[in-house]
Scaffold this motif. Structure first.
Motif, PDB file in Angstrom:
ATOM      1  N   ALA A  55     -25.977  43.032 -57.294  1.00 29.65           N
ATOM      2  CA  ALA A  55     -25.742  41.882 -58.279  1.00 29.65           C
ATOM      3  C   ALA A  55     -24.635  40.774 -57.857  1.00 29.65           C
ATOM      4  O   ALA A  55     -24.719  39.950 -58.634  1.00 29.65           O
ATOM      5  CB  ALA A  55     -25.637  42.422 -59.902  1.00 29.65           C
ATOM      6  N   ILE A  56     -24.224  41.313 -56.858  1.00 30.26           N
ATOM      7  CA  ILE A  56     -22.930  40.462 -56.304  1.00 30.26           C
ATOM      8  C   ILE A  56     -23.453  38.801 -56.196  1.00 30.26           C
ATOM      9  O   ILE A  56     -22.674  38.001 -56.464  1.00 30.26           O
ATOM     10  CB  ILE A  56     -22.408  40.827 -55.116  1.00 30.26           C
ATOM     11  CG1 ILE A  56     -20.908  40.218 -54.797  1.00 30.26           C
ATOM     12  CG2 ILE A  56     -23.190  40.563 -53.867  1.00 30.26           C
ATOM     13  CD1 ILE A  56     -19.910  40.366 -56.053  1.00 30.26           C
ATOM     14  N   ARG A  57     -24.414  38.540 -55.929  1.00 22.91           N
ATOM     15  CA  ARG A  57     -24.973  37.081 -55.421  1.00 22.91           C
ATOM     16  C   ARG A  57     -25.235  36.341 -57.022  1.00 22.91           C
ATOM     17  O   ARG A  57     -24.949  35.296 -57.178  1.00 22.91           O
ATOM     18  CB  ARG A  57     -26.191  36.920 -54.485  1.00 22.91           C
ATOM     19  CG  ARG A  57     -25.872  37.145 -53.392  1.00 22.91           C
ATOM     20  CD  ARG A  57     -27.292  37.186 -52.451  1.00 22.91           C
ATOM     21  NE  ARG A  57     -27.224  37.192 -51.049  1.00 22.91           N
ATOM     22  CZ  ARG A  57     -27.181  38.403 -50.370  1.00 22.91           C
ATOM     23  NH1 ARG A  57     -27.201  39.628 -50.951  1.00 22.91           N
ATOM     24  NH2 ARG A  57     -26.887  38.420 -48.933  1.00 22.91           N
ATOM     25  N   THR A  58     -25.557  37.093 -57.867  1.00 22.33           N
ATOM     26  CA  THR A  58     -25.517  36.632 -59.116  1.00 22.33           C
ATOM     27  C   THR A  58     -24.307  36.334 -59.782  1.00 22.33           C
ATOM     28  O   THR A  58     -24.140  35.287 -60.473  1.00 22.33           O
ATOM     29  CB  THR A  58     -26.402  37.605 -60.331  1.00 22.33           C
ATOM     30  OG1 THR A  58     -27.626  37.883 -59.722  1.00 22.33           O
ATOM     31  CG2 THR A  58     -26.431  37.231 -61.623  1.00 22.33           C
ATOM     32  N   VAL A  59     -23.298  37.257 -59.596  1.00 27.60           N
ATOM     33  CA  VAL A  59     -21.897  37.101 -59.953  1.00 27.60           C
ATOM     34  C   VAL A  59     -21.472  35.909 -59.286  1.00 27.60           C
ATOM     35  O   VAL A  59     -20.867  34.929 -59.935  1.00 27.60           O
ATOM     36  CB  VAL A  59     -21.130  38.266 -59.472  1.00 27.60           C
ATOM     37  CG1 VAL A  59     -19.734  38.036 -59.771  1.00 27.60           C
ATOM     38  CG2 VAL A  59     -21.530  39.430 -60.317  1.00 27.60           C
ATOM     39  N   ALA A  60     -21.685  35.486 -57.966  1.00 25.90           N
ATOM     40  CA  ALA A  60     -21.139  34.488 -57.282  1.00 25.90           C
ATOM     41  C   ALA A  60     -21.605  32.968 -57.960  1.00 25.90           C
ATOM     42  O   ALA A  60     -21.144  32.135 -58.376  1.00 25.90           O
ATOM     43  CB  ALA A  60     -21.603  34.309 -55.870  1.00 25.90           C
ATOM     44  N   ARG A  61     -23.080  33.067 -58.271  1.00 19.70           N
ATOM     45  CA  ARG A  61     -23.831  32.028 -59.015  1.00 19.70           C
ATOM     46  C   ARG A  61     -23.441  31.759 -60.219  1.00 19.70           C
ATOM     47  O   ARG A  61     -23.184  30.373 -60.676  1.00 19.70           O
ATOM     48  CB  ARG A  61     -25.035  32.089 -58.778  1.00 19.70           C
ATOM     49  CG  ARG A  61     -25.962  32.130 -57.336  1.00 19.70           C
ATOM     50  CD  ARG A  61     -27.442  31.966 -57.673  1.00 19.70           C
ATOM     51  NE  ARG A  61     -28.163  32.897 -58.309  1.00 19.70           N
ATOM     52  CZ  ARG A  61     -28.504  34.248 -57.624  1.00 19.70           C
ATOM     53  NH1 ARG A  61     -28.417  34.460 -56.479  1.00 19.70           N
ATOM     54  NH2 ARG A  61     -29.065  35.171 -58.445  1.00 19.70           N
ATOM     55  N   GLU A  62     -23.238  32.820 -61.089  1.00 21.34           N
ATOM     56  CA  GLU A  62     -22.657  32.514 -62.417  1.00 21.34           C
ATOM     57  C   GLU A  62     -21.280  32.022 -62.587  1.00 21.34           C
ATOM     58  O   GLU A  62     -20.885  31.380 -63.342  1.00 21.34           O
ATOM     59  CB  GLU A  62     -22.737  33.949 -63.229  1.00 21.34           C
ATOM     60  CG  GLU A  62     -24.294  34.305 -63.356  1.00 21.34           C
ATOM     61  CD  GLU A  62     -25.095  33.456 -64.318  1.00 21.34           C
ATOM     62  OE1 GLU A  62     -24.569  32.968 -65.190  1.00 21.34           O
ATOM     63  OE2 GLU A  62     -26.291  33.177 -63.812  1.00 21.34           O
ATOM     64  N   ASN A  63     -20.360  32.395 -61.541  1.00 17.38           N
ATOM     65  CA  ASN A  63     -19.143  32.170 -61.449  1.00 17.38           C
ATOM     66  C   ASN A  63     -18.988  30.398 -61.320  1.00 17.38           C
ATOM     67  O   ASN A  63     -18.254  29.923 -61.605  1.00 17.38           O
ATOM     68  CB  ASN A  63     -18.359  33.007 -60.446  1.00 17.38           C
ATOM     69  CG  ASN A  63     -16.901  32.590 -60.399  1.00 17.38           C
ATOM     70  OD1 ASN A  63     -16.042  32.733 -61.186  1.00 17.38           O
ATOM     71  ND2 ASN A  63     -16.488  31.905 -59.078  1.00 17.38           N
ATOM     72  N   ARG A  64     -19.866  30.249 -60.259  1.00 25.03           N
ATOM     73  CA  ARG A  64     -19.858  28.682 -60.063  1.00 25.03           C
ATOM     74  C   ARG A  64     -20.271  28.053 -61.158  1.00 25.03           C
ATOM     75  O   ARG A  64     -20.065  26.995 -61.439  1.00 25.03           O
ATOM     76  CB  ARG A  64     -20.950  28.641 -58.861  1.00 25.03           C
ATOM     77  CG  ARG A  64     -20.815  27.292 -58.136  1.00 25.03           C
ATOM     78  CD  ARG A  64     -19.330  26.974 -57.343  1.00 25.03           C
ATOM     79  NE  ARG A  64     -19.385  25.593 -56.791  1.00 25.03           N
ATOM     80  CZ  ARG A  64     -18.188  25.148 -56.245  1.00 25.03           C
ATOM     81  NH1 ARG A  64     -17.184  25.834 -56.050  1.00 25.03           N
ATOM     82  NH2 ARG A  64     -18.386  23.700 -55.840  1.00 25.03           N
ATOM     83  N   ALA A 269     -24.159  43.658 -66.827  1.00 28.49           N
ATOM     84  CA  ALA A 269     -24.014  44.687 -66.019  1.00 28.49           C
ATOM     85  C   ALA A 269     -24.034  43.801 -64.560  1.00 28.49           C
ATOM     86  O   ALA A 269     -23.517  44.290 -63.339  1.00 28.49           O
ATOM     87  CB  ALA A 269     -25.114  45.670 -65.656  1.00 28.49           C
ATOM     88  N   GLU A 270     -24.964  42.453 -64.467  1.00 28.78           N
ATOM     89  CA  GLU A 270     -24.750  41.897 -63.403  1.00 28.78           C
ATOM     90  C   GLU A 270     -23.957  40.645 -63.149  1.00 28.78           C
ATOM     91  O   GLU A 270     -24.140  39.626 -62.533  1.00 28.78           O
ATOM     92  CB  GLU A 270     -26.436  41.366 -63.038  1.00 28.78           C
ATOM     93  CG  GLU A 270     -27.503  42.429 -62.789  1.00 28.78           C
ATOM     94  CD  GLU A 270     -28.766  41.734 -62.729  1.00 28.78           C
ATOM     95  OE1 GLU A 270     -28.968  40.539 -62.879  1.00 28.78           O
ATOM     96  OE2 GLU A 270     -29.777  42.705 -62.672  1.00 28.78           O
ATOM     97  N   THR A 271     -23.237  40.765 -64.380  1.00 33.58           N
ATOM     98  CA  THR A 271     -21.775  39.456 -64.525  1.00 33.58           C
ATOM     99  C   THR A 271     -20.746  40.169 -64.563  1.00 33.58           C
ATOM    100  O   THR A 271     -20.025  40.225 -65.774  1.00 33.58           O
ATOM    101  CB  THR A 271     -22.440  38.479 -65.881  1.00 33.58           C
ATOM    102  OG1 THR A 271     -23.848  38.404 -65.572  1.00 33.58           O
ATOM    103  CG2 THR A 271     -21.714  37.312 -65.655  1.00 33.58           C
ATOM    104  N   SER A 272     -20.082  40.926 -63.505  1.00 36.56           N
ATOM    105  CA  SER A 272     -18.951  41.532 -63.583  1.00 36.56           C
ATOM    106  C   SER A 272     -17.772  40.727 -63.390  1.00 36.56           C
ATOM    107  O   SER A 272     -16.861  40.840 -62.681  1.00 36.56           O
ATOM    108  CB  SER A 272     -18.953  42.551 -62.742  1.00 36.56           C
ATOM    109  OG  SER A 272     -19.214  42.106 -61.284  1.00 36.56           O
ATOM    110  N   ILE A 273     -17.927  39.405 -64.186  1.00 36.90           N
ATOM    111  CA  ILE A 273     -16.566  38.649 -64.041  1.00 36.90           C
ATOM    112  C   ILE A 273     -16.256  38.129 -65.423  1.00 36.90           C
ATOM    113  O   ILE A 273     -17.227  37.321 -65.862  1.00 36.90           O
ATOM    114  CB  ILE A 273     -16.802  37.661 -62.924  1.00 36.90           C
ATOM    115  CG1 ILE A 273     -15.471  36.817 -62.543  1.00 36.90           C
ATOM    116  CG2 ILE A 273     -17.916  36.988 -62.985  1.00 36.90           C
ATOM    117  CD1 ILE A 273     -15.371  35.879 -61.190  1.00 36.90           C
TER     118      ILE A 273
END
Length: 281
Positions: A55-64, A269-273
């Motif tokens: 899910a790390i790419r989801t984390v990056a997109r959601e952070n942006r 679980a896919e947004t660990s930030i």
């Protein structure tokens, strides 16, 4: 003989600082976002992390996405016209100054990063609206006094007026020995009442236990290089001590004032930030 362009001269001076054989967080983040400003080492590291945590790419997109929503709130509802964005990263779509100046063209933005690749792209970050202003500092969060004293910052921002301090996905690269809370406090102490802190910080609070255990085992075995320091909700909340949190408080970034229905948001679980915005009283 043909004279070198300024851009070529800058690139030449920076070449000694760019180690393409070692992954860099800014370039790896660029890779996860689908950018092209990265090298084989960054892509290899990015894929290694993705294999452990898909899910790390989801984390990056959601952070942006959080960055853009937070800036829209700050430039709109909060009425902020000055931004200090530390840990800028490689420019992508809708950077801080673009979002802020779309809402308030007179917004003034200072970007700070210690990655020479970001400096290569600094001209894109300096494309301000005619009524606003932007500047870029080649500096480090670990040395806040140098940032605050920089002449370009002083020319661009008026520190007697409210400033939004943006620390998006940067504080988690500081371990406890580097005194991250003291560094953030030093920056906030230089800002007047009515300023804001917008921050995101990685956490393992929502990662499934079996995934967390596998990641920790890989680090312990030396097969995985961890260059970030996830923190719990309580640890992240320490950065906001004494500040007035903006609703909805400290939440996974996808849950901070989302612009889509809840049913369309990724699982926790896919947004660990974590992300939050708070006002200095």
């Amino acid at each position: 003989m043909t004279a070198s362009s300024p851009a070529e001269n800058v690139a030449g001076r920076l070449s000694d600082r760019i180690d393409t054989t070692v992954a860099h967080p800014a370039r790896r983040y660029n890779y996860w976002l689908g950018g092209k400003d990265n090298f084989a080492a960054d892509r290899e590291s990015g894929e290694q992390i993705a294999a452990l945590y898909p899910a790390i790419r989801t984390v990056a997109r959601e952070n942006r996405g959080f960055l853009q929503r937070a800036v829209r709130f700050l430039a709109g509802e909060a009425g902020i016209r000055q931004f200090l964005d530390i840990g800028t990263g490689i420019p992508s779509a809708n950077n801080t100054h673009e979002v802020a100046q779309a809402a308030a063209p007179e917004s003034r933005v200072v970007y700070v990063d210690n990655d020479p690749m970001v400096l290569v792209h600094a001209r894109a970050l300096l494309a301000s609206s005619p009524s606003g202003a932007t500047a870029y500092l080649d500096a480090d969060l670990r040395r806040p006094d140098e940032i605050l004293a920089d002449p370009d910052l002083r020319r661009t921002l008026d520190l007697s007026q409210p400033v939004a301090l943006m620390l998006v996905a940067v504080a988690h690269f500081l371990d406890d020995d580097e005194r991250p809370y003291d560094l953030v406090t030093r920056l906030l102490d230089a800002l007047p009442s009515g300023s804001y802190l917008a921050m995101t910080h990685v956490t393992m609070d929502f990662i499934p236990p079996e995934v967390a255990e596998r990641m920790l085992a890989e680090v312990a075995a030396g097969r995985f290089r961890a260059d970030g320091y996830p923190r719990s909700y309580a640890d992240v909340a320490r950065f906001f001590a004494g500040l007035d949190l903006v609703e909805p408080g400290i939440v996974p970034v996808s849950r901070w004032r989302p612009e889509v229905p809840e049913a369309q948001l990724p699982p926790l679980a896919e947004t660990s930030i974590y992300g939050a915005v708070a006002r200095l009283p």
